[in-house]
Enzyme design. Structure first.
Site, PDB file in Angstrom:
ATOM      1  N   HIS A 159     -19.025 -11.354   4.875  1.00 12.38           N
ATOM      2  CA  HIS A 159     -19.821 -12.588   4.849  1.00 12.38           C
ATOM      3  C   HIS A 159     -19.328 -13.536   5.930  1.00 12.38           C
ATOM      4  CE1 HIS A 159     -16.296 -13.678   2.283  1.00 12.38           C
ATOM      5  NE2 HIS A 159     -16.418 -14.856   2.871  1.00 12.38           N
ATOM      6  N   HIS A 203     -20.943 -13.562  -2.511  1.00 13.43           N
ATOM      7  CA  HIS A 203     -21.735 -14.210  -1.463  1.00 13.43           C
ATOM      8  C   HIS A 203     -21.882 -13.264  -0.284  1.00 13.43           C
ATOM      9  CE1 HIS A 203     -17.622 -14.980  -0.439  1.00 13.43           C
ATOM     10  NE2 HIS A 203     -17.808 -15.856   0.503  1.00 13.43           N
ATOM     11  N   HIS A 248     -15.711 -19.425   9.137  1.00 14.04           N
ATOM     12  CA  HIS A 248     -15.009 -18.143   9.223  1.00 14.04           C
ATOM     13  C   HIS A 248     -15.956 -16.971   9.055  1.00 14.04           C
ATOM     14  CE1 HIS A 248     -14.778 -18.649   4.750  1.00 14.04           C
ATOM     15  NE2 HIS A 248     -14.900 -17.339   4.742  1.00 14.04           N
ATOM     16  N   HIS A 270      -9.185 -17.955  -3.955  1.00  9.99           N
ATOM     17  CA  HIS A 270     -10.198 -19.002  -4.084  1.00  9.99           C
ATOM     18  C   HIS A 270     -10.636 -19.058  -5.547  1.00  9.99           C
ATOM     19  CE1 HIS A 270     -10.913 -19.245   0.234  1.00  9.99           C
ATOM     20  NE2 HIS A 270     -11.328 -18.005   0.318  1.00  9.99           N
ATOM     21  N   TYR A 326      -6.945 -17.037   5.244  1.00 13.70           N
ATOM     22  CA  TYR A 326      -7.685 -17.543   6.398  1.00 13.70           C
ATOM     23  C   TYR A 326      -6.711 -17.577   7.571  1.00 13.70           C
ATOM     24  CZ  TYR A 326     -11.517 -19.826   3.625  1.00 13.70           C
ATOM     25  OH  TYR A 326     -12.586 -20.126   2.829  1.00 13.70           O
ATOM     26  N   GLU A 363     -11.300 -14.300   7.851  1.00 18.76           N
ATOM     27  CA  GLU A 363     -10.725 -14.158   6.510  1.00 18.76           C
ATOM     28  C   GLU A 363     -10.559 -12.684   6.218  1.00 18.76           C
ATOM     29  OE1 GLU A 363     -13.439 -15.128   3.211  1.00 18.76           O
ATOM     30  OE2 GLU A 363     -11.729 -15.865   2.059  1.00 18.76           O
TER      31      GLU A 363
HETATM   32  C1  M3P Z   1     -14.826 -17.489   0.001  1.00 21.28           C
HETATM   33  C2  M3P Z   1     -15.060 -18.036   1.289  1.00 21.28           C
HETATM   34  C3  M3P Z   1     -13.887 -21.981  -0.957  1.00 21.28           C
HETATM   35  C4  M3P Z   1     -14.096 -20.660  -1.476  1.00 21.28           C
HETATM   36  C5  M3P Z   1     -14.425 -19.708  -0.646  1.00 21.28           C
HETATM   37  C6  M3P Z   1     -14.636 -18.367  -0.997  1.00 21.28           C
HETATM   38  C7  M3P Z   1     -13.974 -22.204   0.482  1.00 21.28           C
HETATM   39  O1  M3P Z   1     -14.773 -16.204  -0.072  1.00 21.28           O
HETATM   40  O2  M3P Z   1     -16.206 -18.135   1.678  1.00 21.28           O
HETATM   41  O3  M3P Z   1     -14.095 -18.297   1.973  1.00 21.28           O
HETATM   42  O4  M3P Z   1     -13.669 -22.898  -1.671  1.00 21.28           O
HETATM   43 FE    FE Z   2     -14.954 -16.363   2.818  1.00 19.19          FE
END
Ligand code: M3P
Ligand code: FE
Length: 311
Positions: A154, A201, A216, A248, A257, A267
């Site tokens: 993603h 996602h 990212h 996360h 990251y 990531e």
């Molecule tokens: C993810 C991403 C956050 C959670 C992110 C989850 C940024 O996999 O898109 O980095 O709170």
């Molecule tokens: Fe991510």
């Protein structure tokens, strides 16, 4: 929903400042496989378990960031249908000819309300993952070089009008909103996680004044073990780490990251939820993103770089 329509992220074209330094990173440290170079000097790579010819395209220029993000749709009939759906919705689309990207069919490109160039395509040469089609082994040498992600998973993109993006992706492209963050003291959605599958996602957005920014690009690993091994490999190769290894709260993925040599954040992550389209979207407040562990379960804070460093 069975996987029809838009099926998955297919490719990202990244802008890099020094193509050979970028190739050394993406091929030798991240561990993607180089699959081609074109007449304009772009370099094509794939993750080891992907079947299609490439998922990452590197283009050298003087400004880092993302040129475009492409999704693979089920077939050419679907591509034509989505193109006319986009037009009917009022989105201007452009056709790029087959072969403009190596081994790739025609693409339908359009700009979304955050300023990003998104494209859809139905055809790309399948080169396989190096394993036999009958009784395959569990892994190949390509699955053990560098960090060796399984696939491009993603991207998280920054730009204005994420509300417009939410409508476009859910009403025209068939995505589901899986999680979102509301802005401080407001019902307005400031961050979205959108899925075209039952991954947590396939693309995500955070509201940001400047259009067309990359936060990212993300690559999937099999296990937490491999995320920790990725941290070791980053350290040994002097790769700058931003956050992690941690988890996360949003999506529940285990993550790191870090920045590529051009300053594009990437990531490496594992796991995460597997939502179905009928699950209600998870709501995170602004406090939930920070102290609630949405961004970082272990440290429970909103890292300053999360909102400020993009390319
Ligand atoms: C993810 C991403 C956050 C959670 C992110 C989850 C940024 O996999 O898109 O980095 O709170
Ligand atoms: Fe991510």
């Amino acid at each position: 929903m069975a996987l029809t329509g838009v099926t998955r992220p297919g490719h990202i074209q990244l802008r890099v400042l020094d193509i050979e330094a970028a190739v050394r990173f993406y091929r030798d440290v991240l561990g993607l496989t180089e699959t081609g170079r074109d007449a304009s000097g772009r370099v094509y790579l794939k993750a080891w378990d992907e079947r299609d010819h490439h998922s990452v395209i590197l283009r050298q220029t003087d400004r880092a960031g993302m040129d475009f993000f492409g999704f693979k749709v089920l077939n050419e009939v679907t591509l034509n249908q989505l193109e006319s759906d986009l037009k009917a919705y009022g989105v201007a689309t452009e056709r790029l000819p087959a072969g403009e990207l190596l081994e790739t069919g025609e693409r339908v490109r359009f700009q979304i309300p955050t300023g990003h160039q998104i494209e859809l395509f139905a055809t790309k040469k399948m080169v396989g993952n190096g394993l036999a089609p009958v009784n395959p082994k569990a892994w190949s040498p390509a699955s053990d070089r560098g960090i060796a992600p399984v696939r491009l998973d993603h991207a998280l993109l920054y730009g204005p009008d994420v509300g417009g993006v939410l409508k476009l992706f859910t009403e025209v492209l068939g995505f589901t909103l899986t999680e979102y963050v509301t802005l401080p003291d407001s019902d307005e959605k400031g961050a979205l996680w959108l899925s075209c599958s039952n991954k947590a996602h396939d693309i995500a957005f955070v509201v940001h004044p400047e259009p067309a920014k990359l936060h990212h690009v993300s690559f999937l690993l099999d296990s937490w073990d491999k995320v920790l091994r990725a941290a070791d490999i980053m350290s040994v190769n002097d790769i700058r780490v931003d956050i992690g290894p941690t988890r996360h709260g949003i999506t529940r993925g285990g993550t790191i990251y870090a920045w590529d040599p051009s300053g594009n954040r990437f990531e490496t992550f594992m796991g995460g939820t597997a939502p179905y389209p009928d699950w209600p979207a998870i709501h995170w407040t602004w406090e939930g993103l920070g102290e609630g562990g949405g961004l970082d379960v272990a440290h429970r804070k909103l890292h300053e770089t999360f909102l400020t460093v993009v390319t």
